[in-house]
Design a protein around this motif. Structure first.
Motif, PDB file in Angstrom:
ATOM      1  N   ALA A  46       0.830  -1.208   0.000  1.00 55.51           N
ATOM      2  CA  ALA A  46       0.000   0.000   0.000  1.00 55.51           C
ATOM      3  C   ALA A  46       0.866   1.259   0.000  1.00 55.51           C
ATOM      4  N   ARG A  52      -3.297   2.256  -2.089  1.00 50.35           N
ATOM      5  CA  ARG A  52      -4.205   1.206  -2.574  1.00 50.35           C
ATOM      6  C   ARG A  52      -3.876  -0.114  -1.902  1.00 50.35           C
ATOM      7  N   ARG A  53      -4.901  -0.752  -1.331  1.00 51.69           N
ATOM      8  CA  ARG A  53      -4.710  -1.988  -0.573  1.00 51.69           C
ATOM      9  C   ARG A  53      -5.316  -3.212  -1.269  1.00 51.69           C
ATOM     10  N   SER A  54      -5.985  -2.997  -2.403  1.00 55.10           N
ATOM     11  CA  SER A  54      -6.568  -4.124  -3.132  1.00 55.10           C
ATOM     12  C   SER A  54      -5.471  -4.833  -3.925  1.00 55.10           C
ATOM     13  N   GLN A  57      -1.640  -5.433  -7.276  1.00 54.56           N
ATOM     14  CA  GLN A  57      -1.015  -4.138  -7.547  1.00 54.56           C
ATOM     15  C   GLN A  57       0.222  -4.446  -8.373  1.00 54.56           C
ATOM     16  N   HIS A  64       4.149   2.586 -10.404  1.00 56.59           N
ATOM     17  CA  HIS A  64       2.876   1.946 -10.069  1.00 56.59           C
ATOM     18  C   HIS A  64       1.937   2.018 -11.269  1.00 56.59           C
ATOM     19  N   GLY A  66      -1.070   0.023 -11.314  1.00 56.14           N
ATOM     20  CA  GLY A  66      -2.414  -0.152 -10.778  1.00 56.14           C
ATOM     21  C   GLY A  66      -2.756  -1.621 -10.665  1.00 56.14           C
TER      22      GLY A  66
END
Length: 85
Positions: A46, A52-54, A57, A64, A66
């Motif tokens: 994250a 972002r923790r979903s 990644q 990054h 996504g």
């Protein structure tokens, strides 16, 4: 020189499986960090992923990208291959 691709995943996550399938289809070598239940690893991810923790990644050359949908969007726009060079 091939791009450095890293992907944070959970082993049974369908989005992770789908993202890896796209990378595999393109013949991309990547480093996978399977973080099932590892809260410290998820926090580290994250931090790198702007909060972002979903999962998944995905990072290409420390940039990054996504998650799964973001990666497929880049592919649809014809931009993913440029990042992978």
């Amino acid at each position: 020189m091939a791009a450095n691709v890293e992907i944070y995943t959970w082993s049974r996550c369908p989005f992770c499986i789908r993202a890896k399938a796209l990378l595999d289809e393109k013949g991309v070598e990547y480093t996978e960090y399977c973080i099932d239940g590892d809260e410290a690893a998820r926090s580290q991810m994250a931090k790198r992923a702007n909060g972002r923790r979903s999962v998944p990644q995905i990072f290409i050359n420390n940039q990054h990208i996504g998650g799964c949908d973001d990666t497929y969007d880049l592919e649809a726009q014809g931009k993913l291959d440029q990042l992978l060079q």
